[in-house]
Design an enzyme around this catalytic site. Structure first.
Site, PDB file in Angstrom:
ATOM      1  N   GLY A   1       0.816  -1.214   0.000  1.00 50.97           N
ATOM      2  CA  GLY A   1       0.000   0.000   0.000  1.00 50.97           C
ATOM      3  C   GLY A   1       0.847   1.260   0.000  1.00 50.97           C
ATOM      4  CB  THR A   2       3.762   2.271   2.060  1.00 51.09           C
ATOM      5  OG1 THR A   2       3.058   1.997   3.278  1.00 51.09           O
ATOM      6  CG2 THR A   2       4.631   3.492   2.230  1.00 51.09           C
TER       7      THR A   2
ATOM      8  CG  ASN B   1      -5.794   3.074   9.297  1.00 48.47           C
ATOM      9  OD1 ASN B   1      -6.435   4.038   8.878  1.00 48.47           O
ATOM     10  ND2 ASN B   1      -4.638   3.216   9.885  1.00 48.47           N
TER      11      ASN B   1
ATOM     12  CB  SER C   1      -1.980  -3.453   1.250  1.00 48.38           C
ATOM     13  OG  SER C   1      -1.012  -4.138   2.023  1.00 48.38           O
ATOM     14  CB  ALA C   2      -0.870  -8.866  -0.456  1.00 48.98           C
ATOM     15  CG  HIS C   3       0.102  -6.726   5.084  1.00 50.69           C
ATOM     16  ND1 HIS C   3       0.008  -6.370   6.411  1.00 50.69           N
ATOM     17  CD2 HIS C   3       0.367  -5.573   4.419  1.00 50.69           C
ATOM     18  CE1 HIS C   3       0.230  -5.070   6.532  1.00 50.69           C
ATOM     19  NE2 HIS C   3       0.439  -4.558   5.344  1.00 50.69           N
TER      20      HIS C   3
ATOM     21  CB  CYS D   1       3.695   3.422  15.129  1.00 52.03           C
ATOM     22  SG  CYS D   1       2.430   4.639  15.347  1.00 52.03           S
TER      23      CYS D   1
HETATM   24  N1  PLP Z   1      -3.553   2.591   3.667  1.00 53.78           N
HETATM   25  C1  PLP Z   1      -4.206   2.167   4.756  1.00 53.78           C
HETATM   26  C2  PLP Z   1      -5.606   2.646   5.006  1.00 53.78           C
HETATM   27  C3  PLP Z   1      -3.589   1.300   5.657  1.00 53.78           C
HETATM   28  O1  PLP Z   1      -4.239   0.889   6.744  1.00 53.78           O
HETATM   29  C4  PLP Z   1      -2.261   0.874   5.390  1.00 53.78           C
HETATM   30  C5  PLP Z   1      -1.538  -0.015   6.344  1.00 53.78           C
HETATM   31  O2  PLP Z   1      -1.705   0.086   7.541  1.00 53.78           O
HETATM   32  C6  PLP Z   1      -1.622   1.331   4.237  1.00 53.78           C
HETATM   33  C7  PLP Z   1      -2.309   2.182   3.395  1.00 53.78           C
HETATM   34  C8  PLP Z   1      -0.214   0.900   3.896  1.00 53.78           C
HETATM   35  O3  PLP Z   1      -0.179  -0.418   3.407  1.00 53.78           O
HETATM   36  P1  PLP Z   1       1.157  -1.315   3.504  1.00 53.78           P
HETATM   37  O4  PLP Z   1       1.239  -1.827   4.913  1.00 53.78           O
HETATM   38  O5  PLP Z   1       0.945  -2.421   2.515  1.00 53.78           O
HETATM   39  O6  PLP Z   1       2.300  -0.455   3.137  1.00 53.78           O
END
Ligand code: PLP
Length: 378
Positions: free
Chosen positions: A72-73, A147, A195-197, A320
């Protein structure tokens, strides 16, 4: 993890699904590079392309619009690197959105959020109208589900408003995918991030699902993989696990009423034990698996640690990177008072959650809350 523990932190990371593990183990045997033309390379390519179809199917998109990333990041950072002059963003967004926007020098327009965690559509109009003249390229970042609170935005409606004002739209569906039906066609975003996880796949795999005809400028330069949108040899096993998890998560949307019932049982039980508990975002649409609960008698970090010792894993807001309990930007953006912000814990269920986990949580909560109450009156 021991059967004696209850893992109720799926929004931080959902345990690897058996289907994903099996697909990953099989993919680890693929020795070829997916870009190679020989049989081994073609076998690895076939694994990646099958997963692309699976991930596309999860969100009703075309496979050719799926760009695999490391999560996701990275997906968010890639979209934010497209050179926008203005990024409209609410305080409830994942940190990566704001930080990436800042790092690229974009001006930031704040989107107001109600006390229930919903983005105000008129506020979106004002943020964009106020930047009407000479505003250049504009991006509106919309989170489908939060989240921490699980609050779900009417992202399709907000996206339509944003587009009618000439803005591009990023929808962060990281928390929504696999918990709610996500339909790329009705969202009509320029980019949807996954995001897969968070849905039972491996950590370190994700995707950007781009609008038909839209291509993202690569963030990572190199060999031109992913149709030139993300260079680097593909994480074949991670992608295979992502694909299998996407298929299982889509199937398991039918299991969401069970998860929701378990979540509601947990909240009801907890309120019986500690009637002064507050459910954050209670009157907004919320994910079926998430409850953010504030019991002002104890600090969140105390509760998280005490519950952990009782064998229950929950979290204090967002996880975090350093493991410390951070200040919740989400709860601050909702304008909630410090008493709630400092005590709120997040309980998030998922595919592996059982009734026993809920009983274990309630037993632990009874013991922890009794102990803390006794200490308070002592
Ligand atoms: N966006 C949201 C709403 C999330 O909750 C998260 C992860 O906590 C991310 C993006 C980032 O995803 P990743 O952990 O795959 O980098």
């Amino acid at each position: 993890m021991s059967d004696l523990r209850a893992y109720l932190d799926h929004n931080a990371s959902s345990p690897l699904r058996p289907e994903a593990r099996a697909a990953m183990l099989a993919a680890l045997e693929a020795s070829g590079n997916p870009s190679s033309v020989h049989a081994e390379g073609r076998a690895a390519r076939a694994i990646v392309e099958a997963a692309r179809v699976q991930v596309a199917t999860l969100v009703g998109a075309l496979p050719e619009n799926v760009v695999f990333t490391s999560g996701g990041t990275e997906s968010i950072n890639t979209v934010l690197a497209q050179g926008h002059d203005l990024v409209a963003i609410a305080g409830i967004e994942h940190d990566s959105v704001r930080q990436a926007a800042r790092s690229h020098g974009a001006r930031i327009a704040e989107l107001p959020v109600s006390v229930d965690g919903l983005i105000d559509p008129d506020g979106l109009d004002r943020a964009l109208d106020g930047n009407d003249r000479g505003r250049g390229r504009v991006l509106v970042a919309l989170q489908l589900a939060n989240n921490e609170t699980g609050v779900v935005q009417d992202a399709a409606r907000l996206a339509e408003r944003a587009r009618s004002r000439g803005a591009q739209v990023l929808v962060d569906a990281v928390q929504a995918a696999g918990k709610l039906p996500v339909d790329a066609a009705s969202l009509a975003a320029d980019a949807i991030v996954l995001s897969a996880h968070k849905l039972g796949g491996p950590k370190g795999a994700g995707a950007i699902v781009v609008r038909n005809g839209f291509a993202v400028e690569r963030l990572l330069h190199g060999g031109g993989q992913e149709r030139g949108q993300r260079s680097g040899t593909e994480n074949v096993a991670g992608i295979a696990g992502f694909g299998a998890a996407a298929t299982a998560a889509l199937r398991d949307l039918a299991d969401m009423p069970r998860i929701e019932q378990l979540r509601d049982r947990l909240v009801d039980g907890l309120r019986q034990l500690t009637p002064d508990t507050i459910l954050v975002g209670a009157s907004a649409p919320r994910l079926p698996n998430t409850a953010m609960i504030a019991w002002s008698e104890a600090k969140a970090e105390t509760l998280v640690m005490a519950l952990d010792l009782e064998g229950v894993a929950v979290s204090a807001g967002a996880a975090c990177s350093s493991g410390k309990v951070g200040k919740s930007a989400t709860l601050e953006a909702m304008g909630l008072p410090p008493s709630i912000r400092e005590s709120a814990i997040r309980v998030s269920l998922g595919w592996s959650t059982t009734e026993q986990d809920i009983e274990r949580f309630l037993t632990a909560w009874a013991r922890v809350s009794e102990r803390l109450e006794k200490r308070r009156v002592a």
